[in-house]
Design a protein around this motif. Structure first.
Motif, PDB file in Angstrom:
ATOM      1  N   TRP A  19      27.039   6.442  59.707  1.00  8.15           N
ATOM      2  CA  TRP A  19      25.354   6.564  59.678  1.00  8.15           C
ATOM      3  C   TRP A  19      26.081   7.814  60.830  1.00  8.15           C
ATOM      4  O   TRP A  19      26.128   9.282  61.167  1.00  8.15           O
ATOM      5  N   LYS A  20      27.269   6.923  62.129  1.00 10.28           N
ATOM      6  CA  LYS A  20      27.851   7.492  62.877  1.00 10.28           C
ATOM      7  C   LYS A  20      28.289   8.664  62.665  1.00 10.28           C
ATOM      8  O   LYS A  20      27.624  10.019  63.553  1.00 10.28           O
ATOM      9  N   VAL A  21      29.214   8.926  61.998  1.00  8.28           N
ATOM     10  CA  VAL A  21      29.881  10.247  61.163  1.00  8.28           C
ATOM     11  C   VAL A  21      29.160  10.992  60.868  1.00  8.28           C
ATOM     12  O   VAL A  21      29.218  12.070  60.919  1.00  8.28           O
ATOM     13  N   ILE A  22      28.482  10.727  59.743  1.00  9.36           N
ATOM     14  CA  ILE A  22      27.282  11.882  59.745  1.00  9.36           C
ATOM     15  C   ILE A  22      26.963  12.598  60.505  1.00  9.36           C
ATOM     16  O   ILE A  22      26.420  13.738  61.009  1.00  9.36           O
ATOM     17  N   LEU A  23      26.375  11.945  61.082  1.00 11.32           N
ATOM     18  CA  LEU A  23      25.717  12.176  62.651  1.00 11.32           C
ATOM     19  C   LEU A  23      26.320  13.242  63.252  1.00 11.32           C
ATOM     20  O   LEU A  23      25.785  14.304  63.832  1.00 11.32           O
ATOM     21  N   GLU A  24      27.744  13.344  63.914  1.00  5.37           N
ATOM     22  CA  GLU A  24      28.424  13.737  64.496  1.00  5.37           C
ATOM     23  C   GLU A  24      29.020  14.680  63.827  1.00  5.37           C
ATOM     24  O   GLU A  24      29.124  15.605  64.825  1.00  5.37           O
ATOM     25  N   GLN A  25      28.973  14.370  62.712  1.00  7.47           N
ATOM     26  CA  GLN A  25      30.173  15.597  62.172  1.00  7.47           C
ATOM     27  C   GLN A  25      29.804  16.333  60.293  1.00  7.47           C
ATOM     28  O   GLN A  25      29.963  16.760  60.413  1.00  7.47           O
ATOM     29  N   GLU A  55      30.577   5.548  46.206  1.00  7.66           N
ATOM     30  CA  GLU A  55      29.905   3.963  46.403  1.00  7.66           C
ATOM     31  C   GLU A  55      29.700   4.026  47.993  1.00  7.66           C
ATOM     32  O   GLU A  55      28.621   2.667  47.913  1.00  7.66           O
ATOM     33  N   LEU A  56      30.759   3.806  48.798  1.00  8.70           N
ATOM     34  CA  LEU A  56      30.003   3.980  49.945  1.00  8.70           C
ATOM     35  C   LEU A  56      28.919   4.560  50.712  1.00  8.70           C
ATOM     36  O   LEU A  56      27.795   3.771  51.338  1.00  8.70           O
ATOM     37  N   PHE A  57      28.598   5.888  49.983  1.00  9.20           N
ATOM     38  CA  PHE A  57      27.317   6.382  50.660  1.00  9.20           C
ATOM     39  C   PHE A  57      26.332   5.785  49.376  1.00  9.20           C
ATOM     40  O   PHE A  57      24.541   5.641  50.436  1.00  9.20           O
ATOM     41  N   VAL A  58      26.262   5.778  48.931  1.00 10.24           N
ATOM     42  CA  VAL A  58      25.079   4.987  48.422  1.00 10.24           C
ATOM     43  C   VAL A  58      24.521   3.678  48.703  1.00 10.24           C
ATOM     44  O   VAL A  58      23.944   3.653  49.279  1.00 10.24           O
ATOM     45  N   TYR A  59      25.804   3.117  49.187  1.00  7.98           N
ATOM     46  CA  TYR A  59      25.659   1.391  49.523  1.00  7.98           C
ATOM     47  C   TYR A  59      24.986   1.798  50.999  1.00  7.98           C
ATOM     48  O   TYR A  59      24.114   1.018  51.876  1.00  7.98           O
ATOM     49  N   ALA A  60      25.687   3.252  52.099  1.00  3.08           N
ATOM     50  CA  ALA A  60      25.051   2.954  53.400  1.00  3.08           C
ATOM     51  C   ALA A  60      22.725   4.462  53.033  1.00  3.08           C
ATOM     52  O   ALA A  60      22.549   3.965  54.619  1.00  3.08           O
ATOM     53  N   MET A  61      23.282   5.056  52.501  1.00  6.58           N
ATOM     54  CA  MET A  61      22.186   4.852  51.921  1.00  6.58           C
ATOM     55  C   MET A  61      20.904   3.809  51.624  1.00  6.58           C
ATOM     56  O   MET A  61      19.721   4.337  52.226  1.00  6.58           O
ATOM     57  N   MET A 101      14.616   8.566  64.021  1.00  9.40           N
ATOM     58  CA  MET A 101      15.510   9.883  63.832  1.00  9.40           C
ATOM     59  C   MET A 101      16.746   9.364  63.372  1.00  9.40           C
ATOM     60  O   MET A 101      17.241  10.704  62.283  1.00  9.40           O
ATOM     61  N   ALA A 102      18.025   9.344  63.295  1.00 12.46           N
ATOM     62  CA  ALA A 102      18.525   9.098  63.657  1.00 12.46           C
ATOM     63  C   ALA A 102      18.636   8.552  61.794  1.00 12.46           C
ATOM     64  O   ALA A 102      19.881   9.600  60.914  1.00 12.46           O
ATOM     65  N   GLU A 103      17.954   7.787  61.388  1.00 14.26           N
ATOM     66  CA  GLU A 103      18.107   7.417  59.963  1.00 14.26           C
ATOM     67  C   GLU A 103      17.722   8.897  59.011  1.00 14.26           C
ATOM     68  O   GLU A 103      18.087   8.874  57.735  1.00 14.26           O
TER      69      GLU A 103
END
Length: 202
Positions: A19-25, A55-61, A101-103
């Motif tokens: 999440w943090k990486v997606i928000l920043e980059q 697989e990581l993205f799916v879990y994160a979502m 908001m971040a979510e």
């Protein structure tokens, strides 16, 4: 003694780093290498938990959804009057604080990332649409909704309103503050509910 690792806790740690990486980059910066670095893990350690980036993205979502569902379930279990309960749930869908908001920003980034994967995107859209319909049916069951309304059409309108507000909050956060969001949603809901319901519980 060997150190005992809580694997589910570690998976959540990796998801939050995602999440943090997606928000920043953005999604383009959400590489396995960048996520591993943010999580403080080696590439090998990360791949032990998630064999592929998807697989990581799916879990994160799924974790984003689980967090929202937990908050919504607490509202459902509360003793709030029907109208107030639905308002509270809708305000969990539209981001009104830094956490939500971040979510939502992460969620929209993922939605656009998967826009060409129609099976994934359709499932997400259908779930939100069904949620809006369930809220209206609940209000109807509680005799709060105006009797003459077309549930299917009202579902489309509420879905469009909530989805649109969520996007506007992300793009125009200074203009779309919490007070304005609440007023817009309440204005719409007042128009489709029976007079006098809003004063209940005041």
């Amino acid at each position: 003694m060997p150190k005992i690792v809580d694997h589910e806790k570690r998976r959540k740690q990796i998801a939050k780093a995602t999440w943090k990486v997606i928000l920043e980059q953005g999604m383009e910066g959400a590489t396995v290498r960048n996520i591993a670095q943010e999580a403080g893990l080696s590439l090998g350690a990360l791949r032990y938990y998630f064999s592929t980036q998807d697989e990581l993205f799916v879990y994160a979502m799924k974790l984003v959804k689980a967090n929202a569902a937990e908050r919504i379930n607490k509202i459902i279990a509360s003793e709030l009057p029907p109208f107030d309960k639905v308002m509270a749930i809708l305000l969990e869908v539209v981001p009104i604080d830094p956490e939500t908001m971040a979510e939502m920003e992460v969620w929209f980034a993922y939605v656009f990332y998967t826009r060409h994967k129609e099976d994934v995107l359709a499932a997400k859209k259908d779930e939100i649409f069904k949620g809006m319909r369930s809220l209206l049916l609940y209000l109807q069951q509680q005799q709060v909704l105006l009797a003459e309304l077309d549930i299917e059409m009202e579902t489309e309108r509420l879905y469009a309103l909530i989805d649109g507000l969520a996007l506007h909050v992300l793009l125009e956060s200074q203009r779309m503050d919490k007070e304005r969001i609440v007023k817009v949603i309440q204005y719409h809901m007042e128009k489709i509910c029976i007079d006098g319901v809003l004063v209940e519980g005041e």
